[in-house]
Write an enzyme that holds these catalytic residues in place. Structure first.
Site, PDB file in Angstrom:
ATOM      1  N   HIS A   1       0.880  -1.043  -0.076  1.00  0.00           N
ATOM      2  CA  HIS A   1      -0.067  -0.057   0.018  1.00  0.00           C
ATOM      3  C   HIS A   1       0.803   1.225   0.076  1.00  0.00           C
ATOM      4  O   HIS A   1       1.761   1.531   0.749  1.00  0.00           O
ATOM      5  CB  HIS A   1      -1.013  -0.025   1.157  1.00  0.00           C
TER       6      HIS A   1
ATOM      7  N   LYS B   1       1.592  -0.040  14.845  1.00  0.00           N
ATOM      8  CA  LYS B   1       2.813  -0.177  15.512  1.00  0.00           C
ATOM      9  C   LYS B   1       3.408  -1.342  16.406  1.00  0.00           C
ATOM     10  O   LYS B   1       4.601  -1.433  16.470  1.00  0.00           O
ATOM     11  CB  LYS B   1       3.328   1.200  16.283  1.00  0.00           C
TER      12      LYS B   1
END
Length: 392
Positions: free
Chosen positions: A72, A295
Site C-alpha cells: 500500500h 505499530k
C-alpha cells in the site's frame, strides 16, 4: 542443556530473532508455553512497515510475503463525509504492506522446521534465573520433566503476560501506563476489500477503519466503549454501523459473512528498561501501543533488529551496542508511542468528556486537525514518515 541464547516466546519476535541468530551461526533455543497449533492460530496485526518488510526480505523469509502481501502506497483519512488520500510514495518514497501476523509466523515457523531449529512447545513454568551474573539459566517443565537450559543471554519475547518482565527486580524497573476510554470492535469478513488503501474515519458516532487481510478477506473496526459486550453486537448491527461511519457518496461498502469478531480495550504501556544483566525484553514484554498507528508488530521487529545486531557485535568483541540496546530501543519506542497516541486521539470520538459543549468543541477541533493534516504538505509528510516507519 546448553545454548548461547535462550528465547522465551515463539511469537513473531522470538521466531525472527532465531532466524537472525541462525544466519550468523549463533546457537539458540526457543521455549513456548503454548502448543504449536495455538501459536499458529493467533490472529493479530497485519500492517508491516517498510523496515519490517526489508528485514524479512534480508533474511530470505519473504517468498509468501511477496506472493500474497498487499503493498500500500498510502492511507485515506475520512471526516465530514470526505475522504482524502495520504500518498506515502509521493511524500517519503516508502510503502507499507498488509500481511497478517499469523501468516508471517507460519512462514517463519516453517523455515525453522526446515533448518532444524530447536523450538520447545508447551514448555510450562519457564523461569529465568541467574541473569544478573555469569550463568543465566531457564528452568522449565516439558512433558512432566523439569529441564535446565543454560545460556549466555535470555531474551523475553513472551508478551505482556509473560514471565520475563516480572522476573526483573522491582527496584530496576517501573512501568508507565495509560488506558484509553475506547475499545475496538474488530471483525474478519469473507468479502473482498471495498478499498485499495486503508481507510481511517472520524464520524460523530465514533471511529471506523477499513483494512484487509487478503484480496478475499476484509478486516474492519469500530470504536466502542471498552466495557461493551460483543454479545450486544449482532452482525447486522455491526454492518449498519460500518455503513454509517465509512459511507461517502459514490462508494459502496460490500458486506459478507463475519467469521471472527471481538472487542479489545486500548492502552499504552512502556517499561523503564528493556534490559537487566543478561536478560533482555523485546516487543509486548516491554511495551504496548494502541493499534491506531499499526505499530505493535513493527515495534517488536525493530527491537529484535536492534538486539540481534547487538548480540552479533558482542560476539565480535564490541559490547557497546548490547549495553546501549535498552536506551536505543526505548528512544525509538517513545516516538512510536507519541505517534500512536496522536492518531488515536485525533480519530476517536471523546465520549468520556462529560459536558456536551466541551465534547462538541473537542470534535470540531479534531476536524480542524484533520483538515490541517490533509491540506498541509509538511503535515502529510510527517504522518507518512511515521506511518511507513522510523529507521530501525
Amino acid at each position: 542443556m546448553q545454548t548461547s541464547v535462550a528465547i522465551i516466546g515463539a511469537g513473531p519476535a522470538g521466531l525472527l530473532l532465531g532466524h537472525i541468530l541462525h544466519q550468523a551461526g549463533v546457537p539458540f533455543v526457543i521455549l513456548e508455553r503454548q502448543s504449536r497449533e495455538y501459536v499458529l492460530g493467533r490472529i493479530r496485526a497485519g500492517v508491516l512497515e517498510q523496515g519490517s518488510v526489508d528485514i524479512v526480505t534480508e533474511l530470505g523469509l519473504d517468498a509468501n510475503l511477496r506472493a500474497r502481501g498487499l503493498e500500500h502506497g498510502g492511507i485515506y483519512l475520512q471526516y465530514e463525509g470526505e475522504r482524502r488520500h495520504i500518498d506515502f510514495r509521493e511524500l517519503v518514497g516508502r510503502t507499507v504492506t498488509v500481511y497478517g501476523q499469523q501468516a508471517l509466523v507460519t512462514d517463519m515457523l516453517a523455515e525453522h522446521e526446515r533448518i532444524g531449529s530447536t523450538i520447545v512447545f508447551e514448555a510450562a513454568d519457564a523461569a529465568p534465573h541467574g541473569f544478573d551474573g555469569g550463568d543465566p539459566v531457564v528452568v522449565y517443565t516439558h512433558e512432566g520433566v523439569v529441564h535446565e537450559l543454560h545460556c549466555e543471554f535470555i531474551v523475553g519475547a513472551d508478551g505482556y503476560h509473560g514471565v520475563c518482565r516480572p522476573s526483573i527486580p522491582a527496584a530496576q524497573l517501573h512501568v508507565l501506563e495509560r488506558g484509553y476510554p475506547f475499545g475496538w470492535l474488530g471483525i474478519l469478513a469473507d468479502v473482498p476489500p471495498s478499498t485499495d488503501d486503508l481507510i481511517y474515519a472520524l464520524h460523530p458516532d465514533g471511529f471506523a477503519m477499513h483494512s484487509m487481510r487478503s484480496l478475499q478477506v476484509s478486516r474492519l473496526y469500530l470504536q466502542v466503549d471498552p466495557d461493551e459486550s460483543i454479545d450486544d453486537w449482532s452482525d447486522a448491527r455491526i454492518w449498519e454501523a460500518l455503513q454509517t461511519r465509512l459511507g461517502v457518496p459514490g462508494w459502496t461498502l460490500t458486506e459478507g459473512a463475519i467469521t471472527e469478531k471481538s472487542i479489545t480495550p486500548m492502552r499504552s504501556f512502556v517499561t523503564s528498561t528493556l534490559a537487566s544483566g543478561r536478560l533482555f525484553l523485546v516487543g509486548d514484554a516491554g511495551h504496548i501501543v494502541p493499534p491506531t498507528g499499526a505499530k505493535g508488530l513493527n515495534s517488536a521487529i525493530a527491537d529484535v533488529a536492534l538486539l540481534g545486531r547487538a548480540i552479533l557485535e558482542h560476539r565480535a568483541g564490541d559490547d557497546a551496542p548490547l549495553a546501549g540496546y535498552s536506551d536505543r530501543a526505548l528512544s525509538r519506542q517513545w516516538k512510536v508511542q507519541h505517534f500512536s497516541q496522536w492518531m488515536t486521539e485525533m480519530l476517536h470520538v471523546h465520549r468520556e468528556v462529560p459536558d456536551a459543549s466541551a465534547r462538541a468543541f473537542r470534535y470540531r477541533s479534531q476536524v480542524g486537525q484533520l483538515e490541517y493534516v490533509t491540506e498541509s504538505v509538511a503535515a502529510r509528510q510527517s504522518l507518512a514518515e511515521q506511518y511507513a516507519g522510523l529507521p530501525f
